[in-house]
Design a protein around this motif. Structure first.
Motif, PDB file in Angstrom:
ATOM      1  N   LEU A 177      73.250  17.378  47.475  1.00 47.12           N
ATOM      2  CA  LEU A 177      72.483  18.087  46.457  1.00 47.12           C
ATOM      3  C   LEU A 177      71.972  17.102  45.425  1.00 47.12           C
ATOM      4  CD1 LEU A 177      74.829  21.121  45.866  1.00 47.12           C
ATOM      5  CD2 LEU A 177      72.757  21.056  47.234  1.00 47.12           C
ATOM      6  N   GLU A 178      70.764  17.300  44.997  1.00 44.99           N
ATOM      7  CA  GLU A 178      70.171  16.427  43.987  1.00 44.99           C
ATOM      8  C   GLU A 178      69.984  17.216  42.700  1.00 44.99           C
ATOM      9  OE1 GLU A 178      66.655  14.706  45.618  1.00 44.99           O
ATOM     10  OE2 GLU A 178      67.762  13.635  47.161  1.00 44.99           O
ATOM     11  N   ILE A 193      64.494  24.578  34.014  1.00 49.27           N
ATOM     12  CA  ILE A 193      64.801  25.971  34.362  1.00 49.27           C
ATOM     13  C   ILE A 193      64.980  26.073  35.870  1.00 49.27           C
ATOM     14  CG2 ILE A 193      63.968  28.342  34.329  1.00 49.27           C
ATOM     15  CD1 ILE A 193      62.464  27.645  31.762  1.00 49.27           C
ATOM     16  N   VAL A 194      66.116  26.667  36.280  1.00 51.44           N
ATOM     17  CA  VAL A 194      66.418  26.842  37.698  1.00 51.44           C
ATOM     18  C   VAL A 194      66.694  28.313  37.982  1.00 51.44           C
ATOM     19  CG1 VAL A 194      67.346  24.525  38.038  1.00 51.44           C
ATOM     20  CG2 VAL A 194      68.885  26.360  37.359  1.00 51.44           C
ATOM     21  N   LEU A 244      70.175  34.668  39.051  1.00 51.30           N
ATOM     22  CA  LEU A 244      70.193  34.200  37.675  1.00 51.30           C
ATOM     23  C   LEU A 244      69.099  33.171  37.457  1.00 51.30           C
ATOM     24  CD1 LEU A 244      74.020  33.482  37.578  1.00 51.30           C
ATOM     25  CD2 LEU A 244      72.900  35.529  36.705  1.00 51.30           C
ATOM     26  N   GLN A 245      68.637  33.083  36.222  1.00 55.41           N
ATOM     27  CA  GLN A 245      67.667  32.051  35.863  1.00 55.41           C
ATOM     28  C   GLN A 245      68.034  31.513  34.496  1.00 55.41           C
ATOM     29  OE1 GLN A 245      63.423  32.730  36.515  1.00 55.41           O
ATOM     30  NE2 GLN A 245      63.129  32.223  34.360  1.00 55.41           N
ATOM     31  N   SER A 262      67.282  26.540  42.959  1.00 57.02           N
ATOM     32  CA  SER A 262      65.913  26.056  43.122  1.00 57.02           C
ATOM     33  C   SER A 262      65.251  25.910  41.761  1.00 57.02           C
ATOM     34  CB  SER A 262      65.095  27.013  44.000  1.00 57.02           C
ATOM     35  OG  SER A 262      64.919  28.253  43.349  1.00 57.02           O
ATOM     36  N   PRO A 263      64.328  24.955  41.642  1.00 61.70           N
ATOM     37  CA  PRO A 263      63.594  24.815  40.388  1.00 61.70           C
ATOM     38  C   PRO A 263      62.662  26.003  40.201  1.00 61.70           C
ATOM     39  CG  PRO A 263      62.699  23.342  42.038  1.00 61.70           C
ATOM     40  CD  PRO A 263      63.914  23.985  42.638  1.00 61.70           C
ATOM     41  N   GLN A 264      62.475  26.444  38.976  1.00 62.18           N
ATOM     42  CA  GLN A 264      61.584  27.572  38.712  1.00 62.18           C
ATOM     43  C   GLN A 264      60.125  27.156  38.851  1.00 62.18           C
ATOM     44  OE1 GLN A 264      62.260  30.698  38.560  1.00 62.18           O
ATOM     45  NE2 GLN A 264      60.152  31.254  38.217  1.00 62.18           N
TER      46      GLN A 264
END
Length: 101
Positions: A11-12, A20-21, A31-32, A83-85
């Motif tokens: 994982l990076e 924000i993920v 969740l965010q 994941s990135p938003q």
């Protein structure tokens, strides 16, 4: 057994720090928030976190409604996706059966 070398995580998450993920958890919770920290067990610290609420009639479907949680710690055993938003968009499921078939 230990050779003194530490295995590198696949994982990076470091490059997602302070961004924000979107986090999907086992059981369907989404969740965010802003990723503030993590560890080797993928325990996550999210700030300004919102939980997306599910449709009461269809527990698999996420609605546009959310509730503010604030600062949360998500246990790594519950995390299924991070994941990135930025740059994320929802697409149609190519494996879902068409209504006409």
């Amino acid at each position: 057994m230990s050779t003194g070398q530490r295995r590198e995580s696949i994982l990076e998450l470091a490059k997602l720090m302070d961004s924000i993920v979107r986090v999907k958890c086992l059981g369907g919770r989404e969740l965010q928030g802003t990723l503030r920290g993590y560890d080797e067990l993928v325990n996550l610290v999210l700030d300004d976190c919102d939980e997306f609420l599910r449709d009461p009639e269809d527990s698999e479907r996420i609605t546009d409604k959310s509730r503010r949680l604030g600062l949360v710690v998500v246990r790594g055993t519950q995390v299924s996706l991070v994941s990135p938003q930025d740059g994320v968009e929802e697409i149609a499921n190519p494996f879902a059966a068409a209504d006409g078939e």
